[in-house]
Design an enzyme around this catalytic site. Structure first.
Site, PDB file in Angstrom:
ATOM      1  N   GLU A   1       0.816  -1.206   0.000  1.00 46.91           N
ATOM      2  CA  GLU A   1       0.000   0.000   0.000  1.00 46.91           C
ATOM      3  C   GLU A   1       0.857   1.266   0.000  1.00 46.91           C
ATOM      4  O   GLU A   1       0.594   2.220  -0.729  1.00 46.91           O
ATOM      5  CB  GLU A   1      -0.931   0.006   1.218  1.00 46.91           C
TER       6      GLU A   1
ATOM      7  N   CYS B   1      -2.587  -3.250   7.211  1.00 48.56           N
ATOM      8  CA  CYS B   1      -2.250  -3.395   8.628  1.00 48.56           C
ATOM      9  C   CYS B   1      -2.559  -2.107   9.391  1.00 48.56           C
ATOM     10  O   CYS B   1      -2.417  -1.009   8.859  1.00 48.56           O
ATOM     11  CB  CYS B   1      -0.783  -3.769   8.795  1.00 48.56           C
TER      12      CYS B   1
ATOM     13  N   ASP C   1      19.132 -40.525  -6.968  1.00 47.81           N
ATOM     14  CA  ASP C   1      19.150 -39.407  -7.917  1.00 47.81           C
ATOM     15  C   ASP C   1      20.228 -38.360  -7.639  1.00 47.81           C
ATOM     16  O   ASP C   1      20.533 -37.540  -8.511  1.00 47.81           O
ATOM     17  CB  ASP C   1      17.787 -38.702  -7.923  1.00 47.81           C
TER      18      ASP C   1
END
Length: 369
Positions: free
Chosen positions: A60, A83, A208
């Site tokens: 914001e 907030c 792997d």
């Protein structure tokens, strides 16, 4: 009525722009949520921004800084409730009020009960119109991991599964390179980039030798690597040990081989944690709680069928991501997820909130338990 319908379409359009911005920062803002914001005036977007990193300005404020004086009388679209408390930065509500914004459209409320509705109340008390719930489901999905962590203090767990069309994850020899294409593997590396940690078992490391990094997407923000290895069988030459960034966490039994334990602890980026071992392996419930206390909010499990089944049996998985390749192994002895849980189709585990993406010839499916 036509005007009202048009406004609804516009709200969704602008919120989608904000959601797209929020996704850009996914994986970079922890412990803060990923948030995007756009400011609209006279039906035109005059500022776009997102929260880039914890400790820095929120979405914001970044948007307001871009808009400057043009924010006076404008409308802000933000993916999460602004907030209303002081943290590492001042409350966003304060900046919104000072800017002259007249309306704030919010996708979803803050999941933290301490902050929930606080920002909305502050804005409303200062004569700023507030609208809540535009594309709420899409917005909630972006921060689903942090939401769970806030509520339960344990990580959000995603099981990643690459398989053939007949459900096989590897040949009976253990060979699994490569079931899917490079395009799918790049998506996996992006997912690693967006998560806090990648977890695997010693079987996968031995077969792997994975690096467990996000190198095909970015060389930055590699996740922590977590290895479950009850007997400390990991070779000292394994990629996971040689690649010293980021941290490696190895969970082992309470009585590991002392000689191997000392050798592994010579790697400064490796931490060994002892946990209880049951008949079915290391205690996953204990491991998840330990990782939660370490502040790890989300984990991708990239492992063999046995470990994946352990997560499914213990109901620890939150989400599945399947990569399905148009290949057939056509071998009953090939490796697949076989947890031995259900005997009848009506007892099967039905996944929900399923979504699909087509990646060339392959399918990516996301679903929740």
């Amino acid at each position: 009525m036509p005007g009202k319908s048009k406004q609804k379409v516009d709200d969704q359009y602008y919120m989608r722009q904000a959601l797209g911005l929020a996704k850009k920062a996914k994986g970079l803002t922890y412990p803060n949520p990923s948030v995007g914001a756009v400011i609209v005036k006279s039906n035109k977007i005059i500022a776009r921004a997102y929260h880039r990193k914890a400790g820095e300005a929120h979405a914001e404020v970044n948007a307001l800084n871009k808009a400057g004086k043009r924010a006076q009388g404008a409308c802000m679209y933000v993916t999460l409730e602004p907030c209303g408390t002081f943290g590492k930065t001042p409350p966003c509500t304060e900046a919104i009020i000072k800017s002259g914004i007249k309306k704030v459209v919010i996708a979803t409320l803050d999941s933290n009960p301490v902050n929930r509705n606080r920002g909305v109340k502050i804005l409303s008390e200062n004569d700023i119109a507030v609208k809540i719930g535009v594309l709420e489901t899409e917005a909630s999905k972006i921060n689903e991991d942090i939401d769970k962590f806030i509520k339960y203090k344990i990580p959000f767990i995603t099981l990643k599964i690459a398989q053939t069309l007949d459900g096989k994850m590897a040949a009976k020899t253990g060979d699994s390179k490569w079931i899917t294409s490079l395009a799918c593997r790049k998506i996996v590396h992006k997912l690693r980039y967006q998560t806090g940690a990648v977890l695997t078992g010693i079987g996968t490391v031995l077969s792997d030798n994975p690096k467990m990094t996000c190198r095909l997407y970015s060389k930055k923000n590699n996740p922590r690597r977590i290895l479950l290895d009850s007997k400390l069988k990991v070779p000292l030459t394994a990629h996971i040990l040689k690649n010293n960034c980021p941290e490696v966490i190895i969970f082992t039994s309470e009585k590991p081989a002392l000689k191997k334990f000392k050798k592994i602890t010579q790697f400064k980026h490796v931490k060994i944690i002892k946990v209880k071992e049951t008949k079915e392996g290391l205690s996953l419930n204990e491991i998840i709680k330990v990782l939660g206390r370490m502040g790890i909010a989300n984990i991708i499990v990239e492992a063999g069928p046995k470990l994946l089944c352990s997560f499914i049996k213990r109901k620890l998985a939150d989400k599945f991501i399947f990569f399905i390749a148009p290949k057939l192994l056509a071998d009953r002895d090939a490796l697949a997820i076989d947890c031995g849980l259900k005997k009848k189709m009506k007892e099967s585990i039905e996944l929900k909130n399923v979504s699909y993406s087509i990646l060339g010839k392959e399918i990516m499916m996301e679903a929740y338990i």
